[in-house]
Design a protein around this motif. Sequence first.
Motif, mmCIF file in Angstrom:
data_model
loop_
_atom_site.group_PDB
_atom_site.id
_atom_site.type_symbol
_atom_site.label_atom_id
_atom_site.label_comp_id
_atom_site.label_asym_id
_atom_site.label_seq_id
_atom_site.Cartn_x
_atom_site.Cartn_y
_atom_site.Cartn_z
ATOM 1 N N PRO A 1 -20.444 38.856 -67.342
ATOM 2 C CA PRO A 1 -20.003 38.943 -65.941
ATOM 3 C C PRO A 1 -21.126 38.597 -64.963
ATOM 4 O O PRO A 1 -20.881 37.974 -63.931
ATOM 5 C CB PRO A 1 -19.579 40.415 -65.808
ATOM 6 N N GLN A 2 -22.353 39.003 -65.296
ATOM 7 C CA GLN A 2 -23.477 38.714 -64.393
ATOM 8 C C GLN A 2 -23.753 37.219 -64.306
ATOM 9 O O GLN A 2 -24.085 36.700 -63.235
ATOM 10 C CB GLN A 2 -24.740 39.453 -64.874
ATOM 11 N N THR A 3 -23.625 36.512 -65.439
ATOM 12 C CA THR A 3 -23.860 35.061 -65.427
ATOM 13 C C THR A 3 -22.781 34.362 -64.615
ATOM 14 O O THR A 3 -23.069 33.432 -63.836
ATOM 15 C CB THR A 3 -23.879 34.516 -66.861
ATOM 16 N N HIS A 4 -21.541 34.800 -64.785
ATOM 17 C CA HIS A 4 -20.447 34.217 -64.002
ATOM 18 C C HIS A 4 -20.678 34.466 -62.514
ATOM 19 O O HIS A 4 -20.496 33.567 -61.678
ATOM 20 C CB HIS A 4 -19.107 34.823 -64.436
ATOM 21 N N ALA A 5 -21.077 35.696 -62.175
ATOM 22 C CA ALA A 5 -21.341 36.015 -60.771
ATOM 23 C C ALA A 5 -22.478 35.160 -60.217
ATOM 24 O O ALA A 5 -22.444 34.729 -59.056
ATOM 25 C CB ALA A 5 -21.679 37.499 -60.634
ATOM 26 N N ALA A 6 -23.493 34.901 -61.037
ATOM 27 C CA ALA A 6 -24.612 34.078 -60.588
ATOM 28 C C ALA A 6 -24.161 32.666 -60.247
ATOM 29 O O ALA A 6 -24.518 32.103 -59.207
ATOM 30 C CB ALA A 6 -25.695 34.042 -61.666
ATOM 31 N N LYS A 7 -23.344 32.067 -61.130
ATOM 32 C CA LYS A 7 -22.861 30.712 -60.877
ATOM 33 C C LYS A 7 -21.919 30.677 -59.672
ATOM 34 O O LYS A 7 -21.828 29.659 -58.984
ATOM 35 C CB LYS A 7 -22.152 30.182 -62.119
ATOM 36 N N ARG A 8 -21.226 31.787 -59.454
ATOM 37 C CA ARG A 8 -20.276 31.859 -58.336
ATOM 38 C C ARG A 8 -20.986 32.024 -57.005
ATOM 39 O O ARG A 8 -20.648 31.365 -56.016
ATOM 40 C CB ARG A 8 -19.325 33.041 -58.566
ATOM 41 N N TRP B 1 -24.189 29.501 -53.043
ATOM 42 C CA TRP B 1 -23.833 29.779 -51.648
ATOM 43 C C TRP B 1 -24.966 30.522 -50.932
ATOM 44 O O TRP B 1 -25.293 30.211 -49.781
ATOM 45 C CB TRP B 1 -22.558 30.618 -51.595
ATOM 46 N N VAL B 2 -25.566 31.497 -51.608
ATOM 47 C CA VAL B 2 -26.652 32.252 -50.970
ATOM 48 C C VAL B 2 -27.859 31.344 -50.718
ATOM 49 O O VAL B 2 -28.501 31.413 -49.663
ATOM 50 C CB VAL B 2 -27.044 33.463 -51.843
ATOM 51 N N LEU B 3 -28.165 30.465 -51.670
ATOM 52 C CA LEU B 3 -29.272 29.528 -51.479
ATOM 53 C C LEU B 3 -29.011 28.609 -50.285
ATOM 54 O O LEU B 3 -29.921 28.303 -49.506
ATOM 55 C CB LEU B 3 -29.482 28.686 -52.740
ATOM 56 N N GLU C 1 -37.017 39.774 -44.770
ATOM 57 C CA GLU C 1 -35.609 40.088 -44.572
ATOM 58 C C GLU C 1 -34.886 38.870 -44.018
ATOM 59 O O GLU C 1 -35.358 38.224 -43.075
ATOM 60 C CB GLU C 1 -35.456 41.281 -43.630
ATOM 61 N N VAL C 2 -33.745 38.569 -44.628
ATOM 62 C CA VAL C 2 -32.966 37.390 -44.240
ATOM 63 C C VAL C 2 -31.536 37.831 -43.933
ATOM 64 O O VAL C 2 -30.833 38.324 -44.832
ATOM 65 C CB VAL C 2 -32.945 36.332 -45.363
ATOM 66 N N PRO C 3 -31.085 37.694 -42.697
ATOM 67 C CA PRO C 3 -29.705 38.061 -42.355
ATOM 68 C C PRO C 3 -28.699 37.173 -43.084
ATOM 69 O O PRO C 3 -28.965 35.998 -43.357
ATOM 70 C CB PRO C 3 -29.642 37.834 -40.843
ATOM 71 N N LEU C 4 -27.520 37.729 -43.382
ATOM 72 C CA LEU C 4 -26.462 36.958 -44.032
ATOM 73 C C LEU C 4 -25.730 36.095 -43.014
ATOM 74 O O LEU C 4 -25.479 36.525 -41.882
ATOM 75 C CB LEU C 4 -25.445 37.884 -44.703
ATOM 76 N N PHE D 1 -19.213 38.483 -49.889
ATOM 77 C CA PHE D 1 -20.432 38.765 -50.650
ATOM 78 C C PHE D 1 -20.843 40.236 -50.563
ATOM 79 O O PHE D 1 -21.194 40.839 -51.592
ATOM 80 C CB PHE D 1 -21.572 37.853 -50.185
ATOM 81 N N PRO D 2 -20.790 40.888 -49.379
ATOM 82 C CA PRO D 2 -21.129 42.323 -49.344
ATOM 83 C C PRO D 2 -20.207 43.158 -50.232
ATOM 84 O O PRO D 2 -20.656 44.127 -50.850
ATOM 85 C CB PRO D 2 -20.973 42.691 -47.863
ATOM 86 N N ASN D 3 -18.915 42.802 -50.304
ATOM 87 C CA ASN D 3 -17.991 43.537 -51.166
ATOM 88 C C ASN D 3 -18.358 43.351 -52.638
ATOM 89 O O ASN D 3 -18.258 44.289 -53.433
ATOM 90 C CB ASN D 3 -16.556 43.064 -50.925
#
Length: 547
Positions: free
Chosen positions: A368-375, A379-381, A430-433, A442-444
């Motif tokens: 699940p963590q790998t899937h979340a990383a690819k997902r 976008w965060v980058l 610190e980087v604002p979203l 993403f926060p959820n």
Amino acid sequence: MVLAMSRPSRHPKTGIFWLRKRVPSDVVARVGRAIEYFSLQTRDPGEAKKRHAEALARLEARWAELRRGEPAAGPGATTDASPSPRSLSEREAGERAGWMYAHWLRLHRENPSQQRFWPTDLYRHLWRSPGGRIEHHEDGRASVRAALGFAEAEKVAELEAWCRDQAETVLSLHDVEADETSAVRVAKAIAAQVQRASLSLAALAHGEPDAAPATARTPTPSVKPAKAIGLIELVEAWWREAERTGKSESTRESYTNTVKQLVAFLKHDEAHRVTVDDVRRFKDYRLATRKPNGQLLSPTTVKNSDLAALKSVFGWGVANGRLIDNPAIDVTVARVSKVRLREREFTAEEARRLLKAASGLERGKELPQTHAAKRWIPWVLAFTGARVGEIAQLRRQDLRWVEVEGYSEGVWVLRITPEAGRVKTKQAREVPLHPQLIEMGFPNFVAGATGERLFLVPDAKGGIAGPLRGLKNRLGEAARELVDDPGVSPNHSWRHRFRTVATEAGVSGNVIDAICGWSSKSVGERYGSVSLRARANAIARLPRIEI
């Protein structure tokens, strides 16, 4: 008085002054090294003298404390008094300096014209009075004309100090406590050998035959450090000190791997046997080595990774009395200009293609963590300009909601911190979203994460270095399937694109630097700070990405 007149010495390449002082023999065991050697962190001669004097006072006080801390000798016990200073004859001084001729030739023989540290025309001015000659003028006046200009006089002082440093090292390796006159004799003998070798190099540079070839070279001083040291042992000793100075675990891993490769290449583990030719052959071997994908290692990798590791580790060995010289110091790789056919950031179309694939990614058999990383990581980058490792190692607590002036509903903020793992600058930021990331949920996602790490599963010992490396590789492979242009980096090109997009949106350079964790480019920019409100304003100006 034994070698009391040590002076700051200028590094021949950086111009920064250093302190080099032989540790008294009666406290060497407690200090753990034969020579104290560290930077004074200044190029100003006056400031260097001041710092040198202060540092010497601290060293002397420390050595005195070590002496006072020794247990008192029992009845009838003998004490190991420091040996009386020896007086060396000119012949003995010359014998201890004879190795320098072959050593200097060996260092510069491949490119003799590049030997610029030792100007042969200044040799006659060493250890001589800086006086000048009297000139008489037609009007009857007399004046003194200096024999040397200021720059030349400064260079002469630098050469004298350098020779003195070499003399102290040689005497220490011979375990000789010499008086002041003898130390100067050894320094002068070293100067004579370097002068002779430099004249030979100058002749070679002009195509003249080598009158004194170095093939049957005199061995380096017929002494050895107090204890011979293996290459693996040397890099481990280097790390014990480097770790305390803030060097990262990844640097340790890289340097250790390089040393292990050198051991396999040389088929021995004896540090004192490694020569300049060995390092050059190893460099050529690495340049011919292919990566798993079949491509040759780049010259930049060999220079900035392999050779940098050897120079640092061998240099530490010399500075700490474990080795006589650094065989990697003058070995380098010629700079190769890369052919660049495009900009290094993703185009708008490439970015949309990658982000669309990330949004539509279906869960397979992977963790699940790998899937979340690819997902989520692409976008965060795209909206933070962060390094991929900084995002891949995020924890749940690294996202928080904060109140910011001018934002009635507050701001979601990512904290990129060394507490979570490696940060190149070793400084948290610190980087604002971006609003689009909030809308996407993403926060959820972070709030619903079951483990501390959002995208990683730590190893059995709780470490993340190995899992992080593997995850970055998988992210890169996934991106390469969609953007196969070798002109871009699958993970790092997001960072290049962020700066371009932010600049086009009118965000000032210092704010972009603060968000991305880049160092200030000028002294003025180091004053003040970029507030969280300014960062939030900047992120809000970035355009949405429609896929």
